[in-house]
Design an enzyme around this catalytic site. Structure first.
Site, PDB file in Angstrom:
ATOM      1  CB  VAL A 187      -0.940   0.000   1.229  1.00 23.60           C
ATOM      2  CG1 VAL A 187      -1.687   1.321   1.340  1.00 23.60           C
ATOM      3  CG2 VAL A 187      -1.913  -1.161   1.158  1.00 23.60           C
TER       4      VAL A 187
ATOM      5  CG  ASP B 264      10.169  -0.131   5.307  1.00 17.99           C
ATOM      6  OD1 ASP B 264       9.090  -0.341   4.734  1.00 17.99           O
ATOM      7  OD2 ASP B 264      10.648  -0.929   6.151  1.00 17.99           O
TER       8      ASP B 264
ATOM      9  CB  THR C 292      -3.137  -4.030  10.629  1.00 18.67           C
ATOM     10  OG1 THR C 292      -3.763  -4.136   9.340  1.00 18.67           O
ATOM     11  CG2 THR C 292      -2.835  -2.582  10.910  1.00 18.67           C
TER      12      THR C 292
ATOM     13  CB  THR D 147      -6.991  -2.677   6.800  1.00 15.03           C
ATOM     14  OG1 THR D 147      -6.868  -2.381   5.413  1.00 15.03           O
ATOM     15  CG2 THR D 147      -8.384  -3.188   7.098  1.00 15.03           C
TER      16      THR D 147
ATOM     17  CE  LYS E  36      -9.349  -2.542   2.865  1.00 14.97           C
ATOM     18  NZ  LYS E  36      -7.980  -2.161   2.806  1.00 14.97           N
TER      19      LYS E  36
ATOM     20  CG  PHE F 298     -15.724 -15.089 -12.013  1.00  6.52           C
ATOM     21  CD1 PHE F 298     -15.875 -15.756 -13.217  1.00  6.52           C
ATOM     22  CD2 PHE F 298     -15.926 -13.715 -11.976  1.00  6.52           C
ATOM     23  CE1 PHE F 298     -16.203 -15.063 -14.370  1.00  6.52           C
ATOM     24  CE2 PHE F 298     -16.256 -13.008 -13.125  1.00  6.52           C
ATOM     25  CZ  PHE F 298     -16.395 -13.686 -14.325  1.00  6.52           C
TER      26      PHE F 298
ATOM     27  CB  CYS G   2      -7.241  -7.563   1.681  1.00  4.50           C
ATOM     28  SG  CYS G   2      -6.021  -6.285   1.403  1.00  4.50           S
TER      29      CYS G   2
ATOM     30  NE  ARG H 197       1.006 -10.740   1.668  1.00  7.63           N
ATOM     31  CZ  ARG H 197       0.947  -9.407   1.760  1.00  7.63           C
ATOM     32  NH1 ARG H 197       0.959  -8.825   2.951  1.00  7.63           N
ATOM     33  NH2 ARG H 197       0.882  -8.657   0.685  1.00  7.63           N
TER      34      ARG H 197
HETATM   35  C1  UDX Z   1      -8.966  -6.985  -2.198  1.00  4.85           C
HETATM   36  C2  UDX Z   1     -10.022  -5.914  -2.494  1.00  4.85           C
HETATM   37  O1  UDX Z   1     -10.599  -6.146  -3.787  1.00  4.85           O
HETATM   38  C3  UDX Z   1      -9.420  -4.531  -2.410  1.00  4.85           C
HETATM   39  O2  UDX Z   1     -10.432  -3.575  -2.626  1.00  4.85           O
HETATM   40  C4  UDX Z   1      -8.794  -4.365  -1.034  1.00  4.85           C
HETATM   41  O3  UDX Z   1      -8.215  -3.127  -0.879  1.00  4.85           O
HETATM   42  C5  UDX Z   1      -7.752  -5.439  -0.792  1.00  4.85           C
HETATM   43  O4  UDX Z   1      -8.372  -6.715  -0.936  1.00  4.85           O
HETATM   44  P1  UDX Z   1      -6.987  -8.192  -3.516  1.00  4.85           P
HETATM   45  O5  UDX Z   1      -6.815  -9.004  -2.277  1.00  4.85           O
HETATM   46  O6  UDX Z   1      -5.780  -7.599  -4.149  1.00  4.85           O
HETATM   47  O7  UDX Z   1      -7.985  -6.960  -3.232  1.00  4.85           O
HETATM   48  O8  UDX Z   1      -7.667  -9.109  -4.625  1.00  4.85           O
HETATM   49  P2  UDX Z   1      -9.090  -9.324  -5.300  1.00  4.85           P
HETATM   50  O9  UDX Z   1      -8.950  -9.141  -6.759  1.00  4.85           O
HETATM   51  O10 UDX Z   1     -10.136  -8.571  -4.620  1.00  4.85           O
HETATM   52  O11 UDX Z   1      -9.287 -10.899  -5.042  1.00  4.85           O
HETATM   53  C6  UDX Z   1      -9.312 -11.444  -3.746  1.00  4.85           C
HETATM   54  C7  UDX Z   1      -9.547 -12.929  -3.770  1.00  4.85           C
HETATM   55  O12 UDX Z   1     -10.870 -13.221  -4.200  1.00  4.85           O
HETATM   56  C8  UDX Z   1      -8.638 -13.711  -4.704  1.00  4.85           C
HETATM   57  O13 UDX Z   1      -8.200 -14.871  -4.025  1.00  4.85           O
HETATM   58  C9  UDX Z   1      -9.512 -14.057  -5.881  1.00  4.85           C
HETATM   59  O14 UDX Z   1      -9.118 -15.244  -6.522  1.00  4.85           O
HETATM   60  C10 UDX Z   1     -10.859 -14.234  -5.186  1.00  4.85           C
HETATM   61  N1  UDX Z   1     -12.002 -14.028  -6.089  1.00  4.85           N
HETATM   62  C11 UDX Z   1     -12.243 -12.784  -6.613  1.00  4.85           C
HETATM   63  C12 UDX Z   1     -12.853 -15.084  -6.387  1.00  4.85           C
HETATM   64  O15 UDX Z   1     -12.657 -16.215  -5.926  1.00  4.85           O
HETATM   65  N2  UDX Z   1     -13.935 -14.850  -7.190  1.00  4.85           N
HETATM   66  C13 UDX Z   1     -14.211 -13.637  -7.714  1.00  4.85           C
HETATM   67  O16 UDX Z   1     -15.226 -13.515  -8.438  1.00  4.85           O
HETATM   68  C14 UDX Z   1     -13.326 -12.573  -7.429  1.00  4.85           C
END
Ligand code: UDX
Length: 461
Positions: A11, A30, A86, A121, A206, A253, A262, A330
């Site tokens: 971030v 950092d 965090t 967060t 958030k 999906f 996250c 992660r």
């Molecule tokens: C997420 C949030 O989208 C973002 O707004 C926040 O700030 C941080 O967390 P991120 O973890 O980078 O972002 O990935 P994201 O694209 O949201 O996907 C998260 C997880 O959901 C992945 O493991 C992805 O494979 C899964 N996912 C996503 C599904 O299984 N199905 C979907 O339809 C969409």
């Protein structure tokens, strides 16, 4: 404006580089000296498309600087962003140790008015805790604390930062509103909103956003599981419900569970916040359970297909990161699946375009690492698709058929068309769609010794 970003993680780096891009002078701080020296030389410690290019440009234009010295980083700053980790503590609540210790250090070095913006967060009430620490040493008029959560998705973080759906800012101060508006104005020129609200609501926004998305995915994962049992096709159901604008097409999906830095920790933390307030957040509890179960779905499919005989079974895996376009593993489903397969005695060879280094730091030489996607396949009894990288979407199926010992694919991301797989003669299992079964898809038997030798030779290429 002069900005200081504390924490050069995911971030912090994206925030710093994007604010430099719009003409601010940014100092990134950092405590990790190695990271800072890499960054000074234009080397990005994380893989994020486009980020290193912007880093180079802003270093060259002298808009971004890197340091480990808090004093100098804070002295001239107008605004200080906290972008600190965090992680979940033992009880699942977000561990605020980094935030609190930086707040204490800031209280020792601040001498004139600063806006302190929390981008990490953090649970509701954290900004107040930070204010309390600062107030121990500083008069109240020397600082304001603001909540400004980020909604960046890994892999498309630049796009998300540069063109956010919305910017959320928790503050009551008019002065802070003005400063934050001028900082974010360049990114919302197309009309997307900046929402000002009280600090607690911004902090909650958030967690609520991430938990809702995790809930949406988990709901679809359960629908998919039920589709398999009722012989319905989740692809159709997804399209059918997604066209209702109240539901929306995105994040429907099904797969093998959400992962990443996250969703898992934020759902856990919000659940813990509810617990601390004696509220039983039943939906979140279910989301946690569903995701745990879903992460092992592919393992169970493999286990059942081979009648539990996984000892010595050779398996190829495509995709390790928690999603494409990142090297982040992660809380990735790949880890849970590999652990279970290893426990069951399987021999595993993996390929991922970016995440192999991170995975090898965890599994070492207990598994094999292939040099390319086809290198993972030779003589394997099945291919497991765990992450939907683009390069896996349209592979050379003849090559796959020739290399695999048995034409068997377990697809955790539904990237192939079931009918096509049927035509090609694969045994094909995916999520929420009917299993395509083919007998006689095993190459002529040869001695196990020969196969083992070849498997290991390919793996060590
Ligand atoms: C997420 C949030 O989208 C973002 O707004 C926040 O700030 C941080 O967390 P991120 O973890 O980078 O972002 O990935 P994201 O694209 O949201 O996907 C998260 C997880 O959901 C992945 O493991 C992805 O494979 C899964 N996912 C996503 C599904 O299984 N199905 C979907 O339809 C969409």
């Amino acid at each position: 404006m002069k900005l200081t970003i504390i924490g050069t993680g995911y971030v912090g780096l994206v925030t710093g580089i994007c604010f430099a891009e719009t003409g601010n002078t940014v100092t990134c701080l950092d405590i990790n000296m190695e990271k800072i020296s890499f960054l000074k030389n234009g080397i990005c410690p994380i893989y994020e498309p486009g980020l290193e290019n912007l880093l180079h440009r802003n270093i060259k234009e002298e808009r971004i600087f890197f340091t480990t010295d808090l004093n100098s980083a804070v002295r001239d700053a107008d605004v200080i962003f906290l972008a600190l980790p965090t992680p979940p503590g033992a009880d699942g609540a977000a561990d605020l140790a980094h935030i609190m210790s930086v707040a204490a250090s800031l209280s020792n070095v601040i001498t004139d008015y600063k806006i302190i913006v929390n981008k990490s967060t953090v649970p509701v009430g954290t900004a107040e805790k930070v204010m309390k620490i600062l107030s121990k040493k500083l008069p109240r008029e020397l600082f304001d604390v603001v909540s400004n959560p980020e909604f960046l998705r890994e892999g498309v973080a630049l796009e998300d930062f540069l063109k956010p759906d919305r910017v959320v800012i928790g503050t009551h101060s008019e002065k802070v509103k003005e400063v934050m508006t001028s900082l974010y104005q360049p990114f919302v020129r197309q009309g997307n909103p900046i929402y000002f609200m009280d600090i607690r609501s911004a902090e909650m926004t958030k967690y609520a956003a991430n938990s809702f998305l995790a809930l949406k995915i988990s709901f679809m994962n359960e629908v998919a599981n039920l589709c398999e049992k009722t012989n319905a096709n989740v692809d159709m159901v997804r399209i059918g419900i997604g066209s209702d604008e109240r539901i929306g097409k995105r994040f429907l999906f099904p797969g093998i569970g959400y992962g990443g830095s996250c969703f898992p920790k934020d759902v856990l933390a919000l659940h813990q916040t509810a617990k601390e307030h004696a509220y039983d957040f039943k939906l979140l509890k279910s989301v946690l359970e569903v995701n745990k179960q879903q992460k092992l779905l592919l393992f169970h499919k493999v286990y059942d297909h081979f009648n539990g005989k996984l000892k010595g079974r050779r398996l190829a895996i495509w995709g390790l990161s928690f999603k494409p376009e990142t090297d982040d593993i992660r809380d990735a489903p790949s880890i849970d699946i590999i652990e279970k397969l290893l426990q069951a005695g399987a021999i595993i060879r993996v390929y991922d375009p970016e995440a192999m280094k991170n995975l090898s730091a965890r599994f070492g030489n207990v598994i094999e690492y292939a040099v390319n996607q086809y290198g993972a396949l030779e003589d394997a009894d099945a291919l497991l698709i765990i992450t939907e990288w683009s390069e896996f979407r349209n592979p050379d199926f003849d090559k796959i058929s020739a290399l695999l010992h048995s034409k068997t694919i377990f697809d955790g991301r539904n990237i192939y068309d079931s009918d096509k797989m049927d035509e090609l003669g694969f045994h094909y299992e995916s999520i929420g769609r009917k299993t395509i079964t083919h007998k006689n898809n095993i190459h002529e038997e040869e001695s196990t010794d020969n196969r083992s030798r070849r498997f290991l030779r390919v793996a060590s290429m």
